[in-house]
Design a protein around this motif. Structure first.
Motif, PDB file in Angstrom:
ATOM      1  N   LEU A 210     -12.995   9.204  24.728  1.00 13.99           N
ATOM      2  CA  LEU A 210     -12.431   8.569  25.619  1.00 13.99           C
ATOM      3  C   LEU A 210     -11.325   8.613  26.916  1.00 13.99           C
ATOM      4  CD1 LEU A 210     -13.787   4.715  23.967  1.00 13.99           C
ATOM      5  CD2 LEU A 210     -15.040   6.200  25.193  1.00 13.99           C
ATOM      6  N   THR A 211     -10.852   8.798  25.949  1.00 12.95           N
ATOM      7  CA  THR A 211      -9.046   9.785  26.289  1.00 12.95           C
ATOM      8  C   THR A 211      -9.242  10.793  27.204  1.00 12.95           C
ATOM      9  OG1 THR A 211      -7.650   8.537  24.846  1.00 12.95           O
ATOM     10  CG2 THR A 211      -6.370  10.478  26.192  1.00 12.95           C
ATOM     11  N   ALA A 212     -10.039  11.665  26.750  1.00 14.42           N
ATOM     12  CA  ALA A 212     -10.184  13.077  27.487  1.00 14.42           C
ATOM     13  C   ALA A 212     -11.232  12.313  28.893  1.00 14.42           C
ATOM     14  CB  ALA A 212     -11.236  13.648  26.814  1.00 14.42           C
ATOM     15  N   LEU A 213     -11.606  11.748  28.814  1.00 14.15           N
ATOM     16  CA  LEU A 213     -12.661  10.771  29.796  1.00 14.15           C
ATOM     17  C   LEU A 213     -11.875  10.448  30.906  1.00 14.15           C
ATOM     18  CD1 LEU A 213     -16.065   9.827  28.279  1.00 14.15           C
ATOM     19  CD2 LEU A 213     -15.953  12.101  29.911  1.00 14.15           C
ATOM     20  N   ALA A 214     -11.419   9.963  30.583  1.00 12.38           N
ATOM     21  CA  ALA A 214     -10.125   9.149  31.729  1.00 12.38           C
ATOM     22  C   ALA A 214      -9.248   9.987  32.057  1.00 12.38           C
ATOM     23  CB  ALA A 214      -9.438   7.929  30.209  1.00 12.38           C
ATOM     24  N   THR A 215      -8.874  11.034  31.817  1.00 15.03           N
ATOM     25  CA  THR A 215      -8.376  11.976  32.441  1.00 15.03           C
ATOM     26  C   THR A 215      -9.449  12.788  32.915  1.00 15.03           C
ATOM     27  OG1 THR A 215      -7.191  12.592  30.217  1.00 15.03           O
ATOM     28  CG2 THR A 215      -6.593  13.860  31.805  1.00 15.03           C
ATOM     29  N   THR A 216     -10.160  12.619  32.808  1.00 13.89           N
ATOM     30  CA  THR A 216     -11.622  13.242  34.554  1.00 13.89           C
ATOM     31  C   THR A 216     -10.757  12.511  35.514  1.00 13.89           C
ATOM     32  OG1 THR A 216     -13.162  12.376  33.534  1.00 13.89           O
ATOM     33  CG2 THR A 216     -13.002  14.258  33.079  1.00 13.89           C
ATOM     34  N   VAL A 217     -10.613  11.764  35.267  1.00 19.80           N
ATOM     35  CA  VAL A 217     -10.842  10.361  36.754  1.00 19.80           C
ATOM     36  C   VAL A 217      -9.275   9.962  37.167  1.00 19.80           C
ATOM     37  CG1 VAL A 217     -10.530   7.717  36.874  1.00 19.80           C
ATOM     38  CG2 VAL A 217     -12.548   8.689  35.384  1.00 19.80           C
ATOM     39  N   ARG A 218      -7.808  10.134  36.264  1.00 18.26           N
ATOM     40  CA  ARG A 218      -6.791   9.311  36.874  1.00 18.26           C
ATOM     41  C   ARG A 218      -5.523  10.753  35.895  1.00 18.26           C
ATOM     42  NH1 ARG A 218      -5.464   5.289  39.855  1.00 18.26           N
ATOM     43  NH2 ARG A 218      -3.512   5.712  39.742  1.00 18.26           N
ATOM     44  N   VAL A 219      -4.432  11.286  36.743  1.00 17.67           N
ATOM     45  CA  VAL A 219      -3.887  12.001  35.789  1.00 17.67           C
ATOM     46  C   VAL A 219      -3.316  11.394  34.611  1.00 17.67           C
ATOM     47  CG1 VAL A 219      -1.536  11.498  37.134  1.00 17.67           C
ATOM     48  CG2 VAL A 219      -2.439  13.823  36.126  1.00 17.67           C
ATOM     49  N   SER A 220      -2.875   9.702  34.999  1.00 15.30           N
ATOM     50  CA  SER A 220      -2.625   8.154  34.227  1.00 15.30           C
ATOM     51  C   SER A 220      -3.272   9.231  32.400  1.00 15.30           C
ATOM     52  CB  SER A 220      -2.965   7.500  33.952  1.00 15.30           C
ATOM     53  OG  SER A 220      -2.756   7.364  35.790  1.00 15.30           O
ATOM     54  N   GLY A 221      -4.994   9.197  32.238  1.00 13.08           N
ATOM     55  CA  GLY A 221      -4.930  10.191  31.356  1.00 13.08           C
ATOM     56  C   GLY A 221      -4.019  11.129  30.343  1.00 13.08           C
ATOM     57  N   LEU A 222      -3.047  11.820  30.971  1.00 10.28           N
ATOM     58  CA  LEU A 222      -2.129  12.255  29.845  1.00 10.28           C
ATOM     59  C   LEU A 222      -1.146  11.281  29.453  1.00 10.28           C
ATOM     60  CD1 LEU A 222      -1.359  15.235  32.153  1.00 10.28           C
ATOM     61  CD2 LEU A 222      -3.066  15.192  30.222  1.00 10.28           C
ATOM     62  N   PHE A 223      -0.763  10.438  30.000  1.00 13.55           N
ATOM     63  CA  PHE A 223      -0.007   9.309  29.534  1.00 13.55           C
ATOM     64  C   PHE A 223      -0.418   8.882  28.570  1.00 13.55           C
ATOM     65  CE2 PHE A 223       1.365   8.790  34.575  1.00 13.55           C
ATOM     66  CZ  PHE A 223       1.500  10.675  34.159  1.00 13.55           C
ATOM     67  N   LEU A 224      -1.922   8.015  28.715  1.00 16.73           N
ATOM     68  CA  LEU A 224      -2.369   7.738  27.545  1.00 16.73           C
ATOM     69  C   LEU A 224      -1.869   8.367  26.848  1.00 16.73           C
ATOM     70  CD1 LEU A 224      -4.173   5.174  26.255  1.00 16.73           C
ATOM     71  CD2 LEU A 224      -6.339   5.961  27.854  1.00 16.73           C
ATOM     72  N   ALA A 225      -2.811   9.614  26.351  1.00 19.73           N
ATOM     73  CA  ALA A 225      -3.600  10.727  25.229  1.00 19.73           C
ATOM     74  C   ALA A 225      -1.878  10.798  24.940  1.00 19.73           C
ATOM     75  CB  ALA A 225      -3.651  11.915  26.105  1.00 19.73           C
ATOM     76  N   ALA A 226      -0.558  10.509  25.233  1.00 21.86           N
ATOM     77  CA  ALA A 226       0.493  10.653  24.672  1.00 21.86           C
ATOM     78  C   ALA A 226       0.980   9.965  24.083  1.00 21.86           C
ATOM     79  CB  ALA A 226       1.737  10.922  25.025  1.00 21.86           C
ATOM     80  N   ALA A 227       0.581   8.175  24.833  1.00 20.35           N
ATOM     81  CA  ALA A 227       0.830   7.589  23.754  1.00 20.35           C
ATOM     82  C   ALA A 227      -0.328   7.226  22.278  1.00 20.35           C
ATOM     83  CB  ALA A 227       0.485   5.901  24.641  1.00 20.35           C
ATOM     84  N   VAL A 228      -1.225   7.803  22.613  1.00 20.30           N
ATOM     85  CA  VAL A 228      -2.436   7.747  21.746  1.00 20.30           C
ATOM     86  C   VAL A 228      -1.481   8.454  20.580  1.00 20.30           C
ATOM     87  CG1 VAL A 228      -4.357   7.955  20.822  1.00 20.30           C
ATOM     88  CG2 VAL A 228      -3.767   6.713  22.887  1.00 20.30           C
ATOM     89  N   ALA A 229      -1.514   9.942  20.623  1.00 20.03           N
ATOM     90  CA  ALA A 229      -0.716  10.607  20.037  1.00 20.03           C
ATOM     91  C   ALA A 229       1.042   9.984  19.092  1.00 20.03           C
ATOM     92  CB  ALA A 229      -0.481  12.017  20.487  1.00 20.03           C
ATOM     93  N   LEU A 230       1.362   9.382  19.631  1.00 25.77           N
ATOM     94  CA  LEU A 230       2.701   8.428  19.140  1.00 25.77           C
ATOM     95  C   LEU A 230       1.893   7.761  18.362  1.00 25.77           C
ATOM     96  CD1 LEU A 230       5.402   8.289  19.252  1.00 25.77           C
ATOM     97  CD2 LEU A 230       5.451   7.110  20.646  1.00 25.77           C
ATOM     98  N   HIS A 231       0.991   6.485  18.379  1.00 27.90           N
ATOM     99  CA  HIS A 231       0.712   5.687  17.683  1.00 27.90           C
ATOM    100  C   HIS A 231       0.170   6.538  16.486  1.00 27.90           C
ATOM    101  CE1 HIS A 231      -0.952   1.899  16.185  1.00 27.90           C
ATOM    102  NE2 HIS A 231      -2.574   2.085  16.064  1.00 27.90           N
TER     103      HIS A 231
END
Length: 406
Positions: A210-231
């Protein structure tokens, strides 16, 4: 804007939450969740009706021609600003014919990620009107987003009405109009919030997809990916399936593919960033310079009043973001603080601030924190809505009449 410690809890549910859940019958939990979801969707529909009513009034009361005897077409008020970029990408692609950034007057459309235009093109195959197709995407995506926000709120706030409070505060936020128009915010949230919910539940593969799909929409998906990895790192245990770790790199693939596509057409590995710089002055500047440039245009009478007002809104939104990030750090909500902090760094180091008010829609910890605060007493919620509702209407009118600039 801050919340009491009991209102903003660590990412993982505490043992108190789990024991409370065990004491409740499963059927009762499911029935309560269904009722809460229906209430959330009802609230969402009412808010959409309010946005459409505002658009209707804008057509009649604020025509482009003061002497007009007929209002503009029904959907014309939704065809503003960035919508034109999404529409052109969906209809023509990024580089139609021999057009591209090597031409003067180029619209820098490669600054926009392909997720929303591709979805728009797919929906248009069924819905003849491009504008109606864009509105339908945001309408459906917004429903998914508010349901996901409500369920995230339930993880952190035990009160039964907390989820609806968080959704209400989001839907009444100043920039909420962008969840109802053909923009990327609703679609991004429809992917990002379920991704975060999946991460909270330890479903790392689903969270990564889902984060990868979000990244296709906005660059903010990379920020989410970093948060998921840290979590993942903070909640990992010896018995955790560490083989799920490679999945967390999945969100980088859409960005790499888009970058490769742009390079193949332009010969520029930084084509996306250069389009941002040409079209929106998003070249790197030290944060103090960005603040000074925005402050000057907001208050030194160097801009027309409508642009100056939008720069004032940018400054206010930045202050909210900094306070939110500080609160999350204070509560040791490290992944969410990283997500908001990366967003602030990206938006706060350009020539001036641009689109920070819209970015607040993507900061789900903000709406959960405000919901937690509102549960401490009725005065906060009443005061917040009394102040926010007029600003929300003004911002909606600014967008529908073509006066929005952020």
């Amino acid at each position: 804007m801050s919340a009491a410690p009991s209102r903003l809890r660590p990412s993982a549910p505490t043992p108190v939450h789990r024991s409370a859940l065990r004491e409740r019958p499963a059927a009762g939990l499911r029935a309560g969740s269904r009722r809460a979801d229906r209430d959330v969707l009802w609230l969402y529909l009412l808010s959409r009706a309010g946005v459409w009513a505002t658009a209707y009034c804008a057509r009649w009361l604020f025509p482009a021609d003061r002497d007009a005897r007929r209002p503009a077409p029904v959907l014309s008020t939704f065809e503003q600003w960035d919508w034109g970029h999404y529409l052109r990408i969906a209809r023509e692609g990024y580089f139609p014919g021999s057009a591209g950034p090597w031409q003067s007057g180029w619209d820098n459309r490669e600054a926009f990620f392909p997720g929303f235009p591709l979805t728009l093109r797919a929906v248009h195959a069924v819905v003849p009107s491009w504008t109606a197709a864009g509105l339908l995407i945001s309408f459906a995506a917004g429903a998914v987003a508010v349901l996901a926000l409500a369920r995230i709120a339930r993880l952190h706030l035990p009160e039964t009405i907390a989820d609806r409070r968080a959704v209400l505060l989001l839907l009444c936020s100043p920039c909420a109009v962008f969840l109802a128009v053909g923009y990327t915010e609703a679609l991004f949230l429809a992917l990002a919030l379920p991704a975060w919910l999946a991460a909270q539940r330890g479903d790392w593969r689903l969270a990564a997809i889902l984060t990868a799909l979000a990244t296709t929409v906005r660059v903010s998906g990379l920020f989410l990916a970093a948060a998921v990895a840290l979590h993942f790192l903070l909640t990992a245990r010896a018995d955790r399936p560490w083989r799920a770790w490679p999945w967390l790199a999945l969100p980088a693939l859409p960005v790499a593919a888009f970058t490769g596509f742009l390079h193949a057409r332009t010969g520029d590995w930084m084509a996306w960033q250069h389009a941002q710089e040409r079209g929106w002055y998003r070249a790197f500047h030290p944060p103090w310079e960005t603040w000074a440039n925005t402050w000057r245009d907001a208050f030194d009478r160097t801009r027309t009043t409508d642009y100056a007002f939008m720069f004032q809104a940018e400054l206010a939104a930045l202050a909210v973001g900094v306070l939110l990030c500080g609160l999350l750090l204070l509560r040791r909500r490290w992944p969410e603080a990283l997500y908001v902090g990366l967003s602030l760094c990206a938006l706060g180091t350009s020539y001036w601030y641009t689109s920070i008010p819209r970015a607040t829609l993507l900061w789900w910890p903000l709406w959960i924190a405000l919901a937690g605060w509102s549960l401490r007493g009725p005065r906060f919620l009443v005061a917040h809505l009394c102040l926010a509702a007029p600003v929300t209407t003004v911002f909606a009118l600014a967008f529908f009449t073509g006066r929005w600039a952020g």
